[in-house]
Structure formats: structure tokens, C-alpha cells
Design a protein around this motif. Structure first.
Motif, mmCIF file in Angstrom:
data_model
loop_
_atom_site.group_PDB
_atom_site.id
_atom_site.type_symbol
_atom_site.label_atom_id
_atom_site.label_comp_id
_atom_site.label_asym_id
_atom_site.label_seq_id
_atom_site.Cartn_x
_atom_site.Cartn_y
_atom_site.Cartn_z
ATOM 1 N N UNK A 1 37.611 -19.471 -14.109
ATOM 2 C CA UNK A 1 37.579 -19.562 -12.652
ATOM 3 C C UNK A 1 36.148 -19.392 -12.154
ATOM 4 N N UNK A 2 35.734 -20.289 -11.273
ATOM 5 C CA UNK A 2 34.406 -20.207 -10.688
ATOM 6 C C UNK A 2 34.490 -20.258 -9.162
ATOM 7 N N UNK A 3 33.465 -19.752 -8.524
ATOM 8 C CA UNK A 3 33.370 -19.863 -7.067
ATOM 9 C C UNK A 3 33.044 -21.311 -6.740
ATOM 10 N N UNK A 4 33.876 -21.924 -5.909
ATOM 11 C CA UNK A 4 33.662 -23.330 -5.587
ATOM 12 C C UNK A 4 32.444 -23.511 -4.685
ATOM 13 N N UNK A 5 31.980 -24.741 -4.572
ATOM 14 C CA UNK A 5 30.840 -25.027 -3.711
ATOM 15 C C UNK A 5 31.134 -24.664 -2.259
ATOM 16 N N UNK A 6 32.347 -24.962 -1.811
ATOM 17 C CA UNK A 6 32.693 -24.633 -0.419
ATOM 18 C C UNK A 6 32.743 -23.123 -0.222
ATOM 19 N N UNK A 13 26.709 -18.900 4.581
ATOM 20 C CA UNK A 13 26.750 -18.900 6.044
ATOM 21 C C UNK A 13 27.070 -17.521 6.588
ATOM 22 N N UNK A 14 27.906 -16.763 5.874
ATOM 23 C CA UNK A 14 28.211 -15.404 6.324
ATOM 24 C C UNK A 14 26.939 -14.553 6.317
ATOM 25 N N UNK A 15 26.148 -14.684 5.266
ATOM 26 C CA UNK A 15 24.897 -13.922 5.174
ATOM 27 C C UNK A 15 23.947 -14.319 6.292
ATOM 28 N N UNK A 16 23.821 -15.610 6.559
ATOM 29 C CA UNK A 16 22.902 -16.053 7.611
ATOM 30 C C UNK A 16 23.401 -15.683 8.995
ATOM 31 N N UNK A 17 24.712 -15.572 9.176
ATOM 32 C CA UNK A 17 25.262 -15.213 10.479
ATOM 33 C C UNK A 17 25.191 -13.721 10.747
ATOM 34 N N UNK A 254 38.750 -14.348 -6.150
ATOM 35 C CA UNK A 254 39.996 -14.500 -5.370
ATOM 36 C C UNK A 254 39.969 -13.704 -4.074
ATOM 37 N N UNK A 255 39.145 -12.661 -4.003
ATOM 38 C CA UNK A 255 39.186 -11.775 -2.830
ATOM 39 C C UNK A 255 38.016 -11.970 -1.869
ATOM 40 N N UNK A 256 37.360 -13.104 -1.956
ATOM 41 C CA UNK A 256 36.441 -13.469 -0.876
ATOM 42 C C UNK A 256 37.254 -13.608 0.401
ATOM 43 N N UNK A 257 36.772 -13.081 1.499
ATOM 44 C CA UNK A 257 37.545 -13.095 2.740
ATOM 45 C C UNK A 257 37.388 -14.417 3.487
ATOM 46 N N UNK A 258 38.243 -14.622 4.455
ATOM 47 C CA UNK A 258 38.282 -15.895 5.159
ATOM 48 C C UNK A 258 37.000 -16.249 5.882
ATOM 49 N N UNK A 259 36.209 -15.249 6.268
ATOM 50 C CA UNK A 259 34.949 -15.533 6.965
ATOM 51 C C UNK A 259 33.810 -15.818 6.000
ATOM 52 N N UNK A 260 34.094 -15.792 4.695
ATOM 53 C CA UNK A 260 33.077 -16.104 3.698
ATOM 54 C C UNK A 260 32.458 -14.892 3.036
ATOM 55 N N UNK A 261 32.624 -13.716 3.633
ATOM 56 C CA UNK A 261 32.039 -12.511 3.075
ATOM 57 C C UNK A 261 33.024 -11.709 2.258
ATOM 58 N N UNK A 262 32.521 -10.641 1.667
ATOM 59 C CA UNK A 262 33.376 -9.679 0.974
ATOM 60 C C UNK A 262 33.403 -8.381 1.759
ATOM 61 N N UNK A 263 34.456 -7.593 1.559
ATOM 62 C CA UNK A 263 34.649 -6.383 2.333
ATOM 63 C C UNK A 263 33.960 -5.169 1.736
#
Length: 295
Positions: A1-6, A13-17, A254-263
Motif C-alpha cells: 500500500x502506498x500513498x496515492x498522488x491525490x 495543500x494541508x501544509x500550505x493552508x 489509511x488514517x489520513x484525514x479528509x482535509x489531507x492532514x493527520x491528527x
């Protein structure tokens, strides 16, 4: 399993926001052809005239005044990008000379942290004694850099070194931070014979059940496999099975959150503090995923 490009782009984008300029520059250094100089230019405003670092470089300490933990983190950033700035280091040494304790060691925090918003675990009743955290890693990183030399024989430094050697056998083996400081110091001390004689005790602690949290779903302020071994070359990796690394990497993805970040695994001080921490954590997760070939 890998983190997809999207997924990766959502994290970026979460980091930049939400992230600090420092962490955006760190992202660029690792993933977008950014430079170490740009990272240090973003780090520089956190340094005070006394040479120490403050100004919420450690996000849970909002004091503008210098703190040992923030100064440790500044050294970690220089180490991360492989660029040791002579001016910054000169300031750091000047600051450490002023806060080193007569019996050796640097305080975990100074009482001025109480005067500004801070996480409750940073409330400091006294700052008259040294602490293994952050003394161990600060000394280790000073050993590691080779830009500024000639200070190793100064009394404040030799007393701090003696303090760490005295403290290691009595470290809290259940405390992640104590053990990380033991490990980092023992990795970089020039006294290799003495380090080899004591590292076996640290190895026993690392192998004790519960020290390295193997359950990827464990909740609360626990320290899991990827914190102990954020890269394949991490010291603690030899005590972690490849299968456990795989499980934790896949859980992370699997636990990346919907806004793109982690908790966060600990309570935030404020909405702004949460944004800073989650951005920092998200960036560190991306660095770990890259280290294990999972992007």
C-alpha cells in the motif's frame, strides 16, 4: 500500500493552508527542490538576542523568550537539512552557557514559560536543576556539528556531559523522550568505549513490552513504531520487525484525514496551535513515508 498522488497533494495543500513558513520551507526542501538555506532563513526569526530559540518554535510553548526545548529543536532542524549555521550555533552556545546548571545539565524548561499560554505539561515550578531531556540530544547534536569547535573543554559543557552519563542509568525506561535522549547521546559521544558499555542497558529497555507501542491503533499519548523508527536507519529499528513497520505504514496511510492532514494524539492548546501541530505532524509523516518508499 502506498500513498496515492491525490492523497499526497491533499497533504501538501494541508501544509500550505495551515503550516508555518518554516514547515512549508521544510516541505520544499524535502519534496520540491527547496534549499537548506531557505529552511534556515525561516528558522532564523525564532532565535533571540541571547542566542537561544523561543517564539513558539516548540508550538506548545508560546513564550517569546528562549527555551532549552526550542533550542534543541533548532539544532534538530539544522541537522535535518545538513546545514550548520555558524552564527546560529555561536548564539546557541552563548545561550547554553548561561542556563547550564552548576551541577551539570540543562533545565527541561525555564519558569518564564509560565508567563504565556502553554500546554499544561510545560508548567514549570522550578528551573534550578538539569534534565536528561533535552540535555542529551543537545549535547549529541553539538558533538555532531563540526562548524564551531574548541568549546568541548569548557567547564559548563564537561559538567553537562558528566550529568548525562550519570543520568542515563536512572532514565525513565517507560518515557520515550528520556530514551531518545539516551540513544542520541550514545550515538554521537566521542567516548565510544563507554557508550558501548552502556548501550546494552538501553537496548534492554527498548525490548521491554510496551516501550515501543506495536498496536497501530493504540490511542492516547503513546509512541508507536514509526516514532521510534521514522527511517529504516533509525537506531531502534533493529528491535522492530519488518512486519510491524508494514502494519504501521499501512495504518498511517489509511488514517489520513479528509482535509489531507493527520491528527494529533494530544490535546491542542488553541485552534492555531492545532493547525501548526497537525501541519508539522503531516510533514513528518510524509518524510517517513518517503523514507520507507511509500509515496
Amino acid at each position: 500500500m502506498k500513498l496515492s498522488q491525490s492523497q499526497w497533494m491533499q497533504a501538501r495543500d494541508f501544509i500550505y493552508a495551515n503550516g508555518r513558513l518554516l514547515d512549508r520551507r521544510r516541505y520544499e526542501y524535502h519534496f520540491a527542490n527547496g534549499t537548506a538555506v531557505s529552511v534556515l532563513n525561516a528558522l532564523r526569526p525564532y532565535q533571540n538576542q541571547d542566542g537561544g530559540f523561543g517564539n513558539a518554535l516548540e508550538p506548545d510553548m508560546r513564550t517569546p523568550e528562549s527555551q532549552p526545548i526550542a533550542t534543541e529543536y533548532a539544532l534538530m532542524i539544522m541537522d535535518e537539512v545538513g546545514l550548520w549555521d555558524a552564527e546560529m550555533l555561536t548564539g546557541v552556545l552563548n545561550y547554553l552557557r548561561t542556563i547550564a546548571k552548576a551541577e551539570g545539565g540543562l533545565p527541561r524548561a525555564t519558569t518564564c514559560v509560565n508567563e504565556y499560554p502553554h500546554a499544561p505539561w510545560w508548567t514549570t515550578d522550578e528551573d534550578h536543576s538539569g534534565s536528561l531531556n533535552p540535555t542529551g540530544r543537545i549535547l549529541a547534536l553539538l558533538y555532531k556539528q563540526q562548524v564551531i569547535t574548541g568549546w568541548e573543554g569548557e567547564e559548563w559543557f564537561t559538567k553537562c556531559v558528566d550529568f548525562v552519563w550519570r543520568s542515563i542509568p536512572f532514565a525513565d525506561k517507560s518515557d520515550y523522550h528520556d530514551l531518545i535522549h539516551c540513544i542520541t547521546f550514545l550515538e554521537h559521544t566521542p567516548d565510544r568505549q563507554r557508550a558501548s558499555e552502556i548501550i546494552s542497558q538501553v537496548d534492554e529497555w527498548l525490548q521491554s513490552p510496551g516501550t515501543i507501542e506495536l498496536d497501530p491503533g493504540a490511542e492516547g499519548y503513546v509512541h508507536k513504531v514509526l516514532e521510534w523508527a521514522p527511517a529504516p536507519g533509525s537506531y531502534a529499528k533493529k528491535w522492530i520487525k519488518d512486519e510491524d513497520v508494514r502494519l504501521h505504514l499501512e495504518y498511517l496511510i489509511r488514517h489520513q484525514q479528509g482535509d489531507g492532514g493527520w491528527g494529533m494524539s494530544f490535546p491542542a492548546l488553541s485552534p492555531g496551535n492545532e493547525a501548526e501541530w497537525r501541519s508539522l505532524i503531516t510533514l513528518d509523516h510524509l518524510i517517513t513515508l518517503q523514507a520507507y518508499g511509500r509515496p
